[in-house]
Motif scaffolding. Structure first.
Motif, short mmCIF file in Angstrom:
data_model
loop_
_atom_site.label_atom_id
_atom_site.label_comp_id
_atom_site.label_asym_id
_atom_site.label_seq_id
_atom_site.Cartn_x
_atom_site.Cartn_y
_atom_site.Cartn_z
N ARG A 192 -8.52 -72.76 -30.71
CA ARG A 192 -9.06 -72.50 -29.38
C ARG A 192 -9.34 -73.83 -28.69
O ARG A 192 -9.72 -74.81 -29.34
N THR A 207 -0.56 -68.96 -25.02
CA THR A 207 -1.94 -68.53 -25.25
C THR A 207 -2.03 -67.01 -25.34
O THR A 207 -1.44 -66.29 -24.53
N ASP A 208 -2.77 -66.54 -26.33
CA ASP A 208 -2.85 -65.10 -26.59
C ASP A 208 -3.80 -64.38 -25.64
O ASP A 208 -3.86 -63.15 -25.65
N ARG A 261 -1.72 -60.79 -25.18
CA ARG A 261 -2.17 -59.67 -26.01
C ARG A 261 -3.24 -58.81 -25.39
O ARG A 261 -3.41 -57.66 -25.80
N ARG A 267 -6.23 -69.81 -26.40
CA ARG A 267 -6.38 -69.34 -27.78
C ARG A 267 -5.00 -69.01 -28.34
O ARG A 267 -4.23 -68.26 -27.74
N TRP A 268 -4.70 -69.61 -29.48
CA TRP A 268 -3.42 -69.34 -30.15
C TRP A 268 -3.72 -68.74 -31.52
O TRP A 268 -4.00 -69.45 -32.48
N ASP A 269 -3.69 -67.42 -31.58
CA ASP A 269 -4.02 -66.73 -32.83
C ASP A 269 -2.80 -66.59 -33.72
O ASP A 269 -2.92 -66.36 -34.89
#
Length: 236
Positions: free
Chosen positions: A182, A209-210, A214, A234-236
């Motif tokens: 993050r 970035t999620d 999503r 945020r990259w999950d």
């Protein structure tokens, strides 16, 4: 302000320093060291990992606009293919509403001092970011701090580095914190209207970035950028 106990990370050349323990009052610590970056040559970063590796940032990627145009064309081709197999995707509100790459978003009016804006925005970091360590990274500009500190995420870091430098020039951004995958940036000159905000949101989308891909509808995400002084990735 007394420097907490810490250590230099191993590696060649100028090395970043990291505190051994999470710092108390991270916003105040960040602002104090940020104010002295001209004397020390060190940019502060609030970091959520205790141990990480340092590596100097690579050269700025040239042709950012062309790179993003190609990335958008690849995404559109991929999306056109998969939506034929999943009818629910055809009308998804997560997808940016651009057929062709619209070009980089125009610079915003320079309405505030980026460093003052950063010191204000760092106080608004979410408490969910958790305990953070202080990193002091030798860098010429805020956009290069992540590369100098050795931070990585599951994204095209070369593209992200180029975007960070471009956003710094167009929107007065500063890198504040990186916790896991993050990232938070302050924004001194946010877009004032939804049109440029949509184009900025598309640039964010192409980092992978999620937050959009999503969960958050594209139009809702773009609207949140209008006047917004803090950007989260945020990259999950």
């Amino acid at each position: 302000m007394e420097l907490p106990q810490g250590r230099f990370l191993p590696g060649p050349g100028p090395r970043p320093w990291v505190s051994d323990l999470p710092v108390e009052d991270p916003a105040a610590v960040w602002a104090w060291h940020h104010a002295r970056r001209g004397e020390t040559g060190l940019w502060p970063l609030l970091h959520g990992w205790e141990v990480f590796g340092g590596a100097p940032p690579g050269p700025a990627r040239t042709g950012l606009d062309d790179d993003l145009a190609q990335a958008w064309a690849r995404h559109r081709a991929w999306f056109a293919e998969i939506k034929d197999d999943d009818a629910a995707l055809a009308g998804t509100d997560l997808e940016p509403p651009f057929d062709d790459w619209p070009g980089l978003a125009p610079p915003s009016r320079r309405s505030a001092d980026p460093d003052e804006a950063a010191c204000a925005a760092v106080r608004d970091l979410p408490s969910g970011a958790g305990p953070v360590h202080l990193v002091l990274a030798p860098a010429e500009r805020s956009a290069d701090v992540l590369g100098t500190a050795g931070w990585t995420a599951p994204t095209d870091t070369g593209r992200l580095d180029a975007l960070l430098r471009s956003w710094e020039e167009r929107f007065g951004t500063r890198v504040l914190a990186a916790v896991g995958a993050r990232l938070w940036l302050s924004v001194a000159w946010p877009p004032a209207a939804i049109g440029p905000a949509r184009r900025i949101a598309l640039e964010h989308f192409l980092t992978g970035t999620d937050l959009m891909r999503r969960s958050t509808p594209f139009e809702e995400y773009a609207a949140s950028l209008v006047g917004g002084r803090l950007w989260e990735f945020r990259w999950d």
